[in-house]
Design a protein around this motif. Sequence first.
Motif, mmCIF file in Angstrom:
data_model
loop_
_atom_site.group_PDB
_atom_site.id
_atom_site.type_symbol
_atom_site.label_atom_id
_atom_site.label_comp_id
_atom_site.label_asym_id
_atom_site.label_seq_id
_atom_site.Cartn_x
_atom_site.Cartn_y
_atom_site.Cartn_z
ATOM 1 N N ILE A 175 5.127 -7.401 -1.083
ATOM 2 C CA ILE A 175 4.482 -6.717 0.032
ATOM 3 C C ILE A 175 5.587 -6.153 0.915
ATOM 4 C CG2 ILE A 175 2.855 -6.880 1.956
ATOM 5 C CD1 ILE A 175 1.809 -9.482 0.703
ATOM 6 N N VAL A 211 1.048 -11.881 4.288
ATOM 7 C CA VAL A 211 0.826 -10.700 5.122
ATOM 8 C C VAL A 211 1.229 -10.993 6.562
ATOM 9 C CG1 VAL A 211 -0.930 -9.159 6.098
ATOM 10 C CG2 VAL A 211 -0.947 -9.700 3.659
ATOM 11 N N PHE A 257 1.168 -3.068 -0.775
ATOM 12 C CA PHE A 257 1.037 -4.142 -1.759
ATOM 13 C C PHE A 257 1.417 -3.571 -3.116
ATOM 14 C CE2 PHE A 257 -1.702 -5.228 1.694
ATOM 15 C CZ PHE A 257 -1.745 -6.610 1.759
#
Length: 346
Positions: free
Chosen positions: A28, A55, A17
């Motif tokens: 990311i 994510v 991150f």
Amino acid sequence: MAILERIQASDHEQLLFTHDRDTGLRAIIAVHNTTRGPGLGGIRIREYDSEADAVDDVLRLSQAMSYKNACAGLDFGGAKAVILAPLPADRRAAFLAMGRIVEGLAGRYVATEDMGMTEADIAVLNEVTAFAVGRSRDAGGSGDPSPHTALGVFVGMRATARTAGLGDDMRGLSVAVQGCGKVGLGLIARLIDAGARVIAADTDAAGVAAARDLGADIVATDQILAVEADVLAPCAVGGVLNEATIPTLRCRAVAGGANNQLATEADADRLAARGIVYAPDFVINAGGVINVGDELAPGGYSPERVRDRVLAIEQTLAQILAESRQSRQSTAGIAVIRAQRLLGNG
């Protein structure tokens, strides 16, 4: 599931991150596997509903890149980056910041173009890092990768159609193309040249107009998945093949350029249960990464070598489809087993 547990469960090596204070850039990076070489994968600019969704996306995409590069026979592992939209107003400054982030990974990640990027953005990355490919031909790079992706999908679709009992070429077949971006339009042009009838849809009016000019029939975006056609070609967003949509499909094969077409692993079995032949996306859409990865080959980029490798997608996919029939396992499952074996995990 906690983030570290998710990394471990998906067998990722690294999840980074990062935030650039000066520009406000938020990104990311996921490095899935570097067994075969540095992780090669695009930088995607996208607005997500949540950081958790970002994510999920970067983990799935980076794993798919490992599998894609392995099945394509490339000496690269898999990685991916997402930049959380909106991109900072100073685009050049944002990509200089992203380039410094990539450079800080010291070659574990080689970046290339993905959703929301251009060749010009790669050129900015290259001002601060050598670990970015996909430059324009004028700048000594490989140029736009989308024609190579479209070619790979086209030849892979031929193998899929044969397996589905639709004949040896595309003449007279109907193909529903979801997505009229660069890859979708390139595929549509090849299909129409080959004598196929194309039905297309996109949310972008310019893409729709271009598809119509090529000779495609146009339907609404909420109709394209359920259109009656021999082959469905998802060439837009991922996750379109799922528990809700698969029962509505009216095709005999699925072969498209989108990444992560299956919402879950179980969806491969759902397609098989309906007798629909599925071309695993990370196998059929490898043409673009074959093209950009060749920039780092000894002696430099070779268009002839790239074309040969892209055309070989048809044979690779035919082998996977045949093995699936013989083993009675899903095509996606066979493709994953093949990739894991090439990564040293199987």
